[in-house]
Design a protein around this motif. Sequence first.
Motif, mmCIF file in Angstrom:
data_model
loop_
_atom_site.group_PDB
_atom_site.id
_atom_site.type_symbol
_atom_site.label_atom_id
_atom_site.label_comp_id
_atom_site.label_asym_id
_atom_site.label_seq_id
_atom_site.Cartn_x
_atom_site.Cartn_y
_atom_site.Cartn_z
ATOM 1 N N MET A 182 55.230 45.050 47.155
ATOM 2 C CA MET A 182 54.262 44.972 46.059
ATOM 3 C C MET A 182 53.034 44.221 46.554
ATOM 4 N N GLN A 183 51.874 44.845 46.450
ATOM 5 C CA GLN A 183 50.635 44.245 46.933
ATOM 6 C C GLN A 183 49.714 43.997 45.742
ATOM 7 N N ILE A 184 49.351 42.747 45.526
ATOM 8 C CA ILE A 184 48.580 42.325 44.352
ATOM 9 C C ILE A 184 47.228 41.803 44.806
ATOM 10 N N VAL A 185 46.167 42.307 44.225
ATOM 11 C CA VAL A 185 44.817 41.797 44.484
ATOM 12 C C VAL A 185 44.271 41.230 43.180
ATOM 13 N N LEU A 186 43.850 39.973 43.226
ATOM 14 C CA LEU A 186 43.253 39.287 42.078
ATOM 15 C C LEU A 186 41.770 39.094 42.353
ATOM 16 N N THR A 187 40.918 39.519 41.419
ATOM 17 C CA THR A 187 39.476 39.447 41.641
ATOM 18 C C THR A 187 38.795 38.675 40.525
ATOM 19 N N GLY A 188 38.042 37.652 40.935
ATOM 20 C CA GLY A 188 37.242 36.872 39.994
ATOM 21 C C GLY A 188 35.784 36.884 40.405
ATOM 22 N N LYS A 189 35.217 35.702 40.647
ATOM 23 C CA LYS A 189 33.803 35.601 41.010
ATOM 24 C C LYS A 189 33.607 34.366 41.875
ATOM 25 N N THR A 190 32.950 34.550 43.021
ATOM 26 C CA THR A 190 32.685 33.412 43.900
ATOM 27 C C THR A 190 31.602 32.525 43.305
ATOM 28 N N SER A 191 31.566 31.309 43.820
ATOM 29 C CA SER A 191 30.520 30.370 43.434
ATOM 30 C C SER A 191 30.352 29.361 44.562
ATOM 31 N N HIS A 192 29.263 28.626 44.527
ATOM 32 C CA HIS A 192 29.077 27.546 45.502
ATOM 33 C C HIS A 192 30.190 26.526 45.301
ATOM 34 N N ALA A 193 30.661 25.978 46.410
ATOM 35 C CA ALA A 193 31.747 25.001 46.319
ATOM 36 C C ALA A 193 31.328 23.751 45.559
ATOM 37 N N HIS A 233 53.312 37.194 51.944
ATOM 38 C CA HIS A 233 51.937 37.014 52.425
ATOM 39 C C HIS A 233 51.057 36.600 51.268
ATOM 40 N N ALA A 234 50.103 35.687 51.548
ATOM 41 C CA ALA A 234 49.132 35.284 50.521
ATOM 42 C C ALA A 234 47.834 34.856 51.188
ATOM 43 N N THR A 235 46.714 35.240 50.595
ATOM 44 C CA THR A 235 45.400 34.783 51.058
ATOM 45 C C THR A 235 44.567 34.408 49.844
ATOM 46 N N LEU A 236 43.640 33.470 50.068
ATOM 47 C CA LEU A 236 42.761 33.010 48.996
ATOM 48 C C LEU A 236 41.368 32.808 49.563
ATOM 49 N N GLY A 237 40.397 33.564 49.060
ATOM 50 C CA GLY A 237 39.013 33.384 49.462
ATOM 51 C C GLY A 237 38.766 33.621 50.934
ATOM 52 N N GLU A 238 37.629 33.096 51.405
ATOM 53 C CA GLU A 238 37.223 33.251 52.800
ATOM 54 C C GLU A 238 37.492 31.959 53.561
ATOM 55 N N ARG A 239 37.421 32.043 54.879
ATOM 56 C CA ARG A 239 37.633 30.871 55.732
ATOM 57 C C ARG A 239 36.325 30.074 55.799
ATOM 58 N N THR A 240 36.032 29.398 54.714
ATOM 59 C CA THR A 240 34.814 28.599 54.620
ATOM 60 C C THR A 240 35.058 27.462 53.636
ATOM 61 N N VAL A 241 34.319 26.365 53.808
ATOM 62 C CA VAL A 241 34.442 25.256 52.860
ATOM 63 C C VAL A 241 33.265 25.218 51.896
ATOM 64 N N GLY A 242 32.360 26.207 52.008
ATOM 65 C CA GLY A 242 31.175 26.177 51.163
ATOM 66 C C GLY A 242 31.217 27.111 49.983
ATOM 67 N N VAL A 243 32.275 27.899 49.840
ATOM 68 C CA VAL A 243 32.329 28.899 48.793
ATOM 69 C C VAL A 243 33.638 28.768 48.018
ATOM 70 N N ALA A 244 33.534 28.610 46.699
ATOM 71 C CA ALA A 244 34.728 28.652 45.850
ATOM 72 C C ALA A 244 35.217 30.101 45.804
ATOM 73 N N PRO A 245 36.535 30.343 45.920
ATOM 74 C CA PRO A 245 37.038 31.706 46.117
ATOM 75 C C PRO A 245 36.849 32.607 44.907
#
Length: 383
Positions: A182-193, A233-245
């Motif tokens: 089962m593959q689940i994709v959750l989509t919201g909205k990015t913002s500045h960290a 498996h799980a991932t959240l956002g991008e590999r950055t500290v400047g963007v909220a996922p």
Amino acid sequence: MTPERIAQLIRLRHEFHQQPELSGQEENTAARVADLLRQAGADRVLCGIGGHGVAAVYESGVPGPTVGIRCELDGLPIQELSDLEYTSRIAGKGHLCGHDGHMVMVLGVAEALKEQRPKSGRVVLIFQPAEETGHGAIAYRADPQFAEVAPDIVLSLHNLPGLELGAVELCEGPANCASRGMQIVLTGKTSHAAAPQDGVSPAGALSTLIPALANLGAGGDLDDTYALTTVTHATLGERTVGVAPGQAELWVTLRTVSDARMESLMAEAETLVKNTAKAEGLAFEISYDEVFEACVNDRETVSVLAKACADRGVACRLVDQPQRFSEDFGQFGKGAQAAMFWLGAGQDHPQLHNPDYDFPDALIPIGTGIFLSAIDAVLGKTC
């Protein structure tokens, strides 16, 4: 089986072992198998079935049922770790489930049929692609060529580490669990960290779903109520500290004994995802991959295999519960009597899919012999 033939099959197994091909990519393996089947005197060899599948037909010329013997062609995307002389020559790929050995045992059946055909009916040797992904048996049966070779009775085996070397286990009814990814994709909205309140983060939903989905299926007894959910498996956002996922992905394996329980487990999991996403203001998508239906052994066909083991002097134990791992062989039970047996690879043998696994060559004459005795029981003496 003569020592010379066993040695020949071992050399062939080592050849396959060195050149593994992944699910759906078995072109060279299939071509080699087809050539060997022609050399083994098959009356017909069909290629390209459901991808790279192959079938060989051995006719008796006398009316009777069709007995199918099925094996798999594909290897795994795992780097082999061994110092074997015949270790995989393909980086990142290995025959670490024993399909190289399964193929060779069925080719041993072909060599025996070359010398003496069945007394009635016909034998079809089925070399199936893409078992590891769950796509192969479905595609093989859906191919128009399959109608030409469809068996009335179909047999298969899988080697089983943890079981005594050369011993056999058989199970009536449910034999291998159903499973699916089962593959689940959750989509919201990015913002500045620095201003996470201006976005819609899936972090909370992800942290809720991981334990909640795991709790839907805690395992237990292997009966009709059995359910196991495994977060893989799980991932959240991008590999950055400047963007909220703004996006998360979660993969979960669902596992049950029966197809009916799988349907209810899927419904429970989908409802949980829907409600969690809604509460967090997220969009979501759900998809499934590597779908394996339950594998169910026919009682009469199990009896045929049990007698074949007795005829060959192979220790055989009937068990009352299925294996937890999945198999797409169950697809061949649609429209045919089907049964799979498990052939022991040794109690201390490395497990399937481990990087140091290797198929035990000592099993080759045992598996081939059981198949030949089962053919004898259904169609008459072949050898």
